[in-house]
Design a protein around this motif. Structure first.
Motif, PDB file in Angstrom:
ATOM      1  N   LYS A  99      20.536  86.344  67.393  1.00 23.37           N
ATOM      2  CA  LYS A  99      19.564  86.895  66.458  1.00 23.37           C
ATOM      3  C   LYS A  99      19.434  85.987  65.247  1.00 23.37           C
ATOM      4  O   LYS A  99      20.422  85.534  64.669  1.00 23.37           O
ATOM      5  CB  LYS A  99      20.008  88.294  66.023  1.00 23.37           C
ATOM      6  CG  LYS A  99      18.960  89.007  65.175  1.00 23.37           C
ATOM      7  CD  LYS A  99      19.427  90.412  64.821  1.00 23.37           C
ATOM      8  CE  LYS A  99      18.390  91.124  63.966  1.00 23.37           C
ATOM      9  NZ  LYS A  99      18.847  92.491  63.597  1.00 23.37           N
ATOM     10  N   GLU A 136      26.967  82.184  56.458  1.00 27.50           N
ATOM     11  CA  GLU A 136      27.913  82.394  57.552  1.00 27.50           C
ATOM     12  C   GLU A 136      27.717  81.360  58.651  1.00 27.50           C
ATOM     13  O   GLU A 136      27.654  81.674  59.849  1.00 27.50           O
ATOM     14  CB  GLU A 136      27.795  83.821  58.100  1.00 27.50           C
ATOM     15  CG  GLU A 136      28.105  84.888  57.047  1.00 27.50           C
ATOM     16  CD  GLU A 136      27.946  86.304  57.565  1.00 27.50           C
ATOM     17  OE1 GLU A 136      27.586  86.469  58.757  1.00 27.50           O
ATOM     18  OE2 GLU A 136      28.178  87.244  56.785  1.00 27.50           O
ATOM     19  N   ILE A 147      19.042  84.422  61.643  1.00 24.87           N
ATOM     20  CA  ILE A 147      19.482  84.774  60.290  1.00 24.87           C
ATOM     21  C   ILE A 147      18.266  84.693  59.376  1.00 24.87           C
ATOM     22  O   ILE A 147      17.544  83.699  59.367  1.00 24.87           O
ATOM     23  CB  ILE A 147      20.570  83.806  59.794  1.00 24.87           C
ATOM     24  CG1 ILE A 147      21.788  83.850  60.718  1.00 24.87           C
ATOM     25  CG2 ILE A 147      20.981  84.155  58.371  1.00 24.87           C
ATOM     26  CD1 ILE A 147      22.826  82.786  60.381  1.00 24.87           C
ATOM     27  N   LYS A 148      18.050  85.738  58.609  1.00 28.30           N
ATOM     28  CA  LYS A 148      16.935  85.749  57.673  1.00 28.30           C
ATOM     29  C   LYS A 148      17.442  86.052  56.270  1.00 28.30           C
ATOM     30  O   LYS A 148      18.455  86.727  56.103  1.00 28.30           O
ATOM     31  CB  LYS A 148      15.888  86.781  58.088  1.00 28.30           C
ATOM     32  CG  LYS A 148      15.171  86.439  59.385  1.00 28.30           C
ATOM     33  CD  LYS A 148      14.099  87.459  59.722  1.00 28.30           C
ATOM     34  CE  LYS A 148      13.395  87.091  61.027  1.00 28.30           C
ATOM     35  NZ  LYS A 148      12.354  88.082  61.392  1.00 28.30           N
ATOM     36  N   GLU A 200      13.454  82.443  57.306  1.00 26.84           N
ATOM     37  CA  GLU A 200      14.347  82.384  58.455  1.00 26.84           C
ATOM     38  C   GLU A 200      15.179  81.107  58.391  1.00 26.84           C
ATOM     39  O   GLU A 200      14.665  80.037  58.056  1.00 26.84           O
ATOM     40  CB  GLU A 200      13.537  82.405  59.753  1.00 26.84           C
ATOM     41  CG  GLU A 200      14.399  82.463  61.004  1.00 26.84           C
ATOM     42  CD  GLU A 200      13.570  82.533  62.270  1.00 26.84           C
ATOM     43  OE1 GLU A 200      14.160  82.380  63.352  1.00 26.84           O
ATOM     44  OE2 GLU A 200      12.342  82.721  62.172  1.00 26.84           O
ATOM     45  N   CYS A 203      22.273  89.820  70.286  1.00 28.08           N
ATOM     46  CA  CYS A 203      22.816  89.980  68.926  1.00 28.08           C
ATOM     47  C   CYS A 203      23.352  88.665  68.406  1.00 28.08           C
ATOM     48  O   CYS A 203      23.164  88.302  67.257  1.00 28.08           O
ATOM     49  CB  CYS A 203      23.931  91.033  68.924  1.00 28.08           C
ATOM     50  SG  CYS A 203      23.333  92.726  69.177  1.00 28.08           S
ATOM     51  N   LEU A 251      20.924  88.326  52.298  1.00 30.59           N
ATOM     52  CA  LEU A 251      21.046  87.909  53.690  1.00 30.59           C
ATOM     53  C   LEU A 251      20.744  89.095  54.603  1.00 30.59           C
ATOM     54  O   LEU A 251      21.299  90.178  54.447  1.00 30.59           O
ATOM     55  CB  LEU A 251      22.468  87.392  53.948  1.00 30.59           C
ATOM     56  CG  LEU A 251      22.761  86.841  55.345  1.00 30.59           C
ATOM     57  CD1 LEU A 251      21.982  85.549  55.584  1.00 30.59           C
ATOM     58  CD2 LEU A 251      24.259  86.599  55.506  1.00 30.59           C
ATOM     59  N   ASN A 252      19.852  88.870  55.555  1.00 24.88           N
ATOM     60  CA  ASN A 252      19.492  89.916  56.520  1.00 24.88           C
ATOM     61  C   ASN A 252      19.959  89.503  57.909  1.00 24.88           C
ATOM     62  O   ASN A 252      19.492  88.504  58.437  1.00 24.88           O
ATOM     63  CB  ASN A 252      17.966  90.122  56.541  1.00 24.88           C
ATOM     64  CG  ASN A 252      17.430  90.443  55.158  1.00 24.88           C
ATOM     65  OD1 ASN A 252      17.956  91.306  54.460  1.00 24.88           O
ATOM     66  ND2 ASN A 252      16.383  89.750  54.752  1.00 24.88           N
ATOM     67  N   LYS A 253      20.869  90.250  58.489  1.00 17.49           N
ATOM     68  CA  LYS A 253      21.399  89.907  59.816  1.00 17.49           C
ATOM     69  C   LYS A 253      20.946  90.921  60.857  1.00 17.49           C
ATOM     70  O   LYS A 253      20.664  92.064  60.541  1.00 17.49           O
ATOM     71  CB  LYS A 253      22.923  89.840  59.757  1.00 17.49           C
ATOM     72  CG  LYS A 253      23.455  88.748  58.857  1.00 17.49           C
ATOM     73  CD  LYS A 253      24.936  88.591  59.014  1.00 17.49           C
ATOM     74  CE  LYS A 253      25.674  89.810  58.460  1.00 17.49           C
ATOM     75  NZ  LYS A 253      27.145  89.640  58.547  1.00 17.49           N
TER      76      LYS A 253
END
Length: 389
Positions: free
Chosen positions: A22, A49, A24-25, A98, A19, A387-389
């Motif tokens: 992972k 972030e 950041i996208k 990404e 996690c 933002l996709n986490k």
């Protein structure tokens, strides 16, 4: 049982590690039915972030291609605050990117077409450009020369337009040939020329405060700070001495930015002392046509210019744009078309720029106005970034 417990702990630790690492996208979405390009996405440390943007890269997930980026230190403290890139997003589509860590050697490069600088060799101009247009404003030395009766000064807070027709930067070239022969950049060349008269007019986007039927202006800028130059954006901070508008003290500073591929500089104005301003376009010989669109938030002036034609315009989003008007007077250089704009929380944002027929992009008033409507639609419907986490 003794073997199962360490195994469970190991699985949990592995999951936590996965996690943490992972990727950041981000997803950039185009809500419009036109392709989007030459529009700048701004990513802050807070949004991503992360604590440092220095070695951050943006990679398109589908192609694996790294994007050209530019880091900007907005406040001049030596720490990068914003990362810029310009995606190409098809009609009503979204593209995933990404956020990756890269070395300096891995960063894609592009020409630094977005350039600006202070020009001490020509009194104290400040000049900026991208691959399509160029502008300049005037500083305190030029103002003092006029006030002291010294030849060669300029007293104006109007914005000059430099009519370039090449992609590469021309500022240094033009000032160099002007230093060899005064006025050389006023003559036609394969790079274009400066034959745009400003005087005390508003030029292309200078501001005024209207009280009753009179427009009041500031004088020349008093302080400057280059914020950034590079492949995607150049921007400058300008400050002005407090000035009077019919008994009201106006405090004014601004950040002007110009992005790759744009015909328009973005003016972010900080003001105290007024709830409205008027951003103007000089009418020169008054032989052109003023037009405007309150719904789409723009005012334009299309005019004959030398052996060619020229369109200038100011636009703003609906929250700022109120109306437009033409001010016509017999006083030299004081006739302008104005966009009347609302000041919200001591701030107003507008865009000012031009299209020169000789450059080959716009052949007539209709094409210019169609472009204004297109740009206005994009201003009102910006690219969406998630933002996709």
């Amino acid at each position: 049982m003794k073997l199962i417990k360490p195994l469970i702990i190991g699985i949990v630790l592995l999951a936590l590690h996965s996690c943490k690492d992972k990727a950041i996208k981000i997803t950039v979405t185009n809500p419009l039915d036109v392709e989007r390009s030459f529009e700048t996405v701004e990513l802050t440390k807070e949004f991503l972030e992360v604590t440092d943007l220095t070695n951050i890269g943006i990679k398109e997930v589908a192609s694996g291609k790294l994007q050209v980026t530019q880091n900007v230190d907005v406040d001049g403290d030596g720490i990068m605050d914003v990362l810029l890139f310009q995606p190409v997003i098809p009609v009503k589509s979204e593209i995933d990117y990404e956020v990756v860590t890269i070395t300096e050697a891995e960063k894609p490069t592009a020409p630094d077409y977005c350039y600006s600088r202070f020009v001490p060799e020509r009194t104290d101009d400040y000049t900026w450009e991208n691959n399509k247009v160029a502008f300049r404003v005037y500083g305190p030395t030029a103002q003092k020369m006029i006030e002291d009766g010294v030849k060669g000064g300029t007293l104006s807070s109007g914005v000059d337009a430099w009519l370039k027709k090449v992609e590469y930067p021309i500022i240094n070239n033009w000032y160099k040939k002007n230093s060899i022969k005064a006025g050389a950049y006023h003559l036609p060349s394969q790079e274009g020329l400066d034959n745009f008269h400003v005087g005390v007019s508003r030029g292309v986007g200078g501001l005024a405060v209207k009280k009753d039927t009179t427009y009041y202006y500031s004088k020349n800028y008093t302080e400057w700070r280059t914020i950034t130059t590079g492949p995607i954006r150049t921007s400058v901070y300008l400050n002005y001495a407090n000035w009077d508008a019919n008994g009201n003290t106006i405090k004014e500073s601004k950040v002007i930015s110009l992005d790759l591929g744009s015909d328009f500089s973005k003016f972010e104005i900080n003001l105290e002392g007024t709830n409205t301003i008027s951003a103007g376009l000089t009418l020169h010989e008054k032989d052109g046509v003023v037009s405007g669109d309150n719904k789409n938030g723009w005012v334009s002036y299309w005019e004959p210019h030398g052996d060619s034609e020229l369109g200038t315009a100011i636009m703003a989003s609906p929250e700022y744009f109120v109306s437009y008007e033409t001010y016509d007077t017999n006083q030299k250089d004081l006739s302008n078309a104005y966009a009347n704009l609302k000041v919200i929380d001591n701030k107003v944002v507008y865009y000012a720029g031009f299209g020169w027929k000789e450059r080959g992009e716009f052949n007539n008033k209709q094409e210019w106005e169609a472009h204004l409507n297109d740009v206005s639609k994009k201003i009102q419907n910006p690219l969406l970034v998630k933002l996709n986490k």
